[in-house]
Scaffold this motif. Structure first.
Motif, PDB file in Angstrom:
ATOM      1  N   LEU A 263       0.886  -1.319  -0.086  1.00 41.63           N
ATOM      2  CA  LEU A 263       0.086  -0.077   0.094  1.00 41.63           C
ATOM      3  C   LEU A 263       0.865   1.203  -0.144  1.00 41.63           C
ATOM      4  CD1 LEU A 263      -2.836  -1.138   2.577  1.00 41.63           C
ATOM      5  CD2 LEU A 263      -2.615  -1.280   0.225  1.00 41.63           C
ATOM      6  N   ALA A 264       0.317   2.433  -0.554  1.00 44.59           N
ATOM      7  CA  ALA A 264       0.914   3.640  -0.422  1.00 44.59           C
ATOM      8  C   ALA A 264       0.887   4.342   0.870  1.00 44.59           C
ATOM      9  CB  ALA A 264       0.252   4.627  -1.614  1.00 44.59           C
ATOM     10  N   ASP A 265       1.995   5.032   1.293  1.00 45.93           N
ATOM     11  CA  ASP A 265       1.819   5.720   2.551  1.00 45.93           C
ATOM     12  C   ASP A 265       0.496   6.525   2.625  1.00 45.93           C
ATOM     13  OD1 ASP A 265       2.477   8.320   4.482  1.00 45.93           O
ATOM     14  OD2 ASP A 265       3.970   6.785   4.735  1.00 45.93           O
ATOM     15  N   ARG A 266      -0.143   6.563   3.817  1.00 44.62           N
ATOM     16  CA  ARG A 266      -1.432   7.274   4.015  1.00 44.62           C
ATOM     17  C   ARG A 266      -1.215   8.995   3.858  1.00 44.62           C
ATOM     18  NH1 ARG A 266      -4.479   3.981   8.704  1.00 44.62           N
ATOM     19  NH2 ARG A 266      -4.912   1.937   7.731  1.00 44.62           N
ATOM     20  N   ALA A 267      -0.066   9.165   4.327  1.00 44.61           N
ATOM     21  CA  ALA A 267       0.314  10.761   4.399  1.00 44.61           C
ATOM     22  C   ALA A 267       0.430  11.190   2.810  1.00 44.61           C
ATOM     23  CB  ALA A 267       1.713  11.129   5.094  1.00 44.61           C
ATOM     24  N   ALA A 268       0.617  10.315   1.858  1.00 38.03           N
ATOM     25  CA  ALA A 268       0.787  10.720   0.548  1.00 38.03           C
ATOM     26  C   ALA A 268      -0.589  10.440  -0.240  1.00 38.03           C
ATOM     27  CB  ALA A 268       2.045   9.917  -0.335  1.00 38.03           C
ATOM     28  N   GLY A 269      -1.535   9.847   0.667  1.00 35.49           N
ATOM     29  CA  GLY A 269      -2.895   9.889   0.025  1.00 35.49           C
ATOM     30  C   GLY A 269      -3.296   8.356  -0.247  1.00 35.49           C
ATOM     31  N   GLY A 270      -2.459   7.378   0.268  1.00 31.74           N
ATOM     32  CA  GLY A 270      -2.768   6.078   0.441  1.00 31.74           C
ATOM     33  C   GLY A 270      -3.216   5.273  -0.746  1.00 31.74           C
ATOM     34  N   GLY A 271      -3.755   4.258  -0.884  1.00 32.49           N
ATOM     35  CA  GLY A 271      -4.298   3.594  -1.944  1.00 32.49           C
ATOM     36  C   GLY A 271      -3.409   2.197  -2.242  1.00 32.49           C
ATOM     37  N   VAL A 272      -3.511   1.469  -3.076  1.00 33.69           N
ATOM     38  CA  VAL A 272      -2.790   0.184  -3.376  1.00 33.69           C
ATOM     39  C   VAL A 272      -1.835   0.581  -4.478  1.00 33.69           C
ATOM     40  CG1 VAL A 272      -2.807  -2.004  -4.457  1.00 33.69           C
ATOM     41  CG2 VAL A 272      -4.919  -1.148  -3.109  1.00 33.69           C
ATOM     42  N   LEU A 273      -0.490   0.174  -4.028  1.00 34.12           N
ATOM     43  CA  LEU A 273       0.713   0.700  -4.847  1.00 34.12           C
ATOM     44  C   LEU A 273       0.646  -0.334  -6.110  1.00 34.12           C
ATOM     45  CD1 LEU A 273       3.783   0.734  -2.494  1.00 34.12           C
ATOM     46  CD2 LEU A 273       2.888   2.249  -3.910  1.00 34.12           C
ATOM     47  N   VAL A 274       0.794   0.478  -7.085  1.00 33.47           N
ATOM     48  CA  VAL A 274       0.951  -0.218  -8.578  1.00 33.47           C
ATOM     49  C   VAL A 274       1.822   0.547  -9.436  1.00 33.47           C
ATOM     50  CG1 VAL A 274      -1.534  -0.663  -8.718  1.00 33.47           C
ATOM     51  CG2 VAL A 274      -0.667   1.395  -9.765  1.00 33.47           C
ATOM     52  N   ASP A 275       2.367  -0.305 -10.585  1.00 40.47           N
ATOM     53  CA  ASP A 275       3.504   0.201 -11.281  1.00 40.47           C
ATOM     54  C   ASP A 275       3.025   1.048 -12.405  1.00 40.47           C
ATOM     55  OD1 ASP A 275       2.511  -1.672 -13.092  1.00 40.47           O
ATOM     56  OD2 ASP A 275       4.386  -2.800 -12.936  1.00 40.47           O
ATOM     57  N   GLU A 276       3.686   1.048 -13.449  1.00 41.89           N
ATOM     58  CA  GLU A 276       3.408   2.094 -14.526  1.00 41.89           C
ATOM     59  C   GLU A 276       2.165   1.325 -15.512  1.00 41.89           C
ATOM     60  OE1 GLU A 276       6.729  -0.259 -15.873  1.00 41.89           O
ATOM     61  OE2 GLU A 276       6.268   1.195 -14.235  1.00 41.89           O
TER      62      GLU A 276
END
Length: 421
Positions: A263-276
């Motif tokens: 997952l992405a950092d919540r401070a940066a908006g969160g969400g599921v990390l994906v690639d390009e």
């Protein structure tokens, strides 16, 4: 071509999920396509919920992505009113929450979207406290605004983002009294900064909206289950017959989190990390729409975009990736809003602190202009207000990364197409 025996599962029946299913069929995929939606309504688009449909200017059927018969006609197995409560990555299955049914997948797309953030204050259980995210919310809110307008009732809105302001405009068109409580000093600060946020404040004040800036709601009071007033942390009390929480949305990541996806950092908006290519940390699982945090090469950062265009374009991009297409998702972020007689479109990404200046082309006083957010001569974002058919050249300027002369940028006589080349 992907083997016809494969099964692609899409969890999330919003615009991103529906467009992904459509794209799979359009690209020639002949395997099973299973689309799981936790609402009982067919997949629909969300912008009308705070715009045309809420105002009674669009019919209910107009919000749906496809006519109901489309799914059967294209052999898309649509499961309405169903939830997925677990992903077994080793077995490559998803489990329905209602009866524990297991469905195996070869590729899985998470298009679970976002959910409105809740007010964590006393009184939120009262009948007159509302959110707006789903079609059922809009139907209920339309009835509330009609009643408030008829009875000269008061609506208090917590939050001055796009949803809060669009509903404020709708409420005033119905004739309701409106107060917006916002902890910032101008509306839309996190997107537009103070320069353009003030323009929207003035627009709404001209239409009778009252703003209470620099404050947050601390309590909603009521009697016999009904809302009577809303109190703020500076001691003010506002009369209210209804309260709308419009304080943002949070990505729905619980399914991905319990499956062990990054997952992405919540401070940066969160969400599921994906690639390009919108792949998660599991190469057979993808994510698109509001829930996806993707790397954007143009802005050299990760973005999680909650706007309509990201779902419209992200779902198909994920579908093509699931089919093995080698393409990066790098659309310039885009959204639009309609409030009273003001229509606008915004392209790009320029949060406060990322730019040096805002360049205005046109007449901001008449609200017919284009604003450009510029850093060291490079256009990061552009917003056209009551000026049309300029999205393509604005996005071309952003995508080119070429330096522009700001005096020429501000001059309506200089064609946008001639800049940045």
């Amino acid at each position: 071509m992907v083997d016809a025996d494969q099964t692609f599962v899409i969890v999330g029946g919003g615009l991103a999920g529906a467009k992904a299913a459509e794209t799979l069929r359009a690209e020639g995929f002949t395997g099973r396509v299973i689309l799981i939606c936790d609402e009982r309504d067919h997949p629909y688009e969300r912008p009308p919920l705070s715009k045309g449909y809420l105002l009674g200017k669009a019919e209910r059927d107009s919000v749906f992505v496809q006519e109901p018969a489309w799914y059967a006609r294209h052999d898309v197995e649509l499961h309405l009113g169903q939830t997925v409560d677990a992903i077994d990555r080793a077995a490559k299955t998803v489990r329905f929450g209602e009866d524990g049914t297991l469905v195996r997948y070869d590729k899985l797309l998470l298009a679970t979207g976002a959910e409105p953030r809740r007010l964590d204050i006393p009184g939120t259980g009262l009948a007159g406290v509302h959110h707006l995210r789903r079609l059922a919310h809009a139907e209920r809110l339309k009835g509330v605004l009609t009643s408030l307008g008829r009875d000269n009732g008061h609506l208090v809105i917590a939050g001055a983002g796009w949803i809060g302001l669009e509903i404020a405009a709708a409420a005033r068109e119905y004739g309701a009294e409106v107060t917006v409580v916002h902890r910032g000093r101008t509306p839309l600060h996190s997107v537009l900064g103070p320069e353009l946020g003030q323009l929207f404040a003035e627009l709404h004040m001209e239409h009778g909206v009252r703003f209470h800036f620099g404050a947050t709601l601390t309590e909603i009071t009521g009697q016999d289950g009904m809302v009577l007033a809303a109190r703020t942390d500076d001691g003010e009390e506002h009369p209210a017959h209804a309260v709308l929480a419009a304080i943002g949305a949070a990505p729905r990541v619980s399914l991905a989190e319990t499956a062990g996806l990054e997952l992405a950092d919540r401070a940066a908006g969160g969400g599921v990390l994906v690639d390009e290519r919108l792949r998660t940390s599991d190469p057979d699982i993808y994510a698109a729409g509001d829930v996806a945090s993707f790397p954007h090469a143009l802005f050299d950062t990760r973005l999680r975009v909650e706007h309509w265009a990201n779902a419209l374009n992200g779902g198909p991009a994920a579908a093509r990736s699931m089919l093995g297409r080698e393409e990066s998702y790098d659309r310039v972020p885009y959204f639009f809003s309609d409030q009273y007689d003001l229509g606008m479109e915004y392209s790009g990404w320029a949060p406060p602190g990322s730019y040096d200046e805002v360049v205005i082309r046109g007449d901001a006083g008449k609200r017919e202009f284009i604003a450009f957010w510029v850093k060291e001569g490079h256009v990061l974002a552009g917003m056209n207000v009551n000026v049309w058919d300029v999205t393509d050249p604005i996005q071309a300027l952003i995508r080119s990364g070429a330096p522009v002369d700001t005096e020429a940028l501000a001059d309506p006589r200089v064609p946008l197409e001639s800049l940045g080349s």
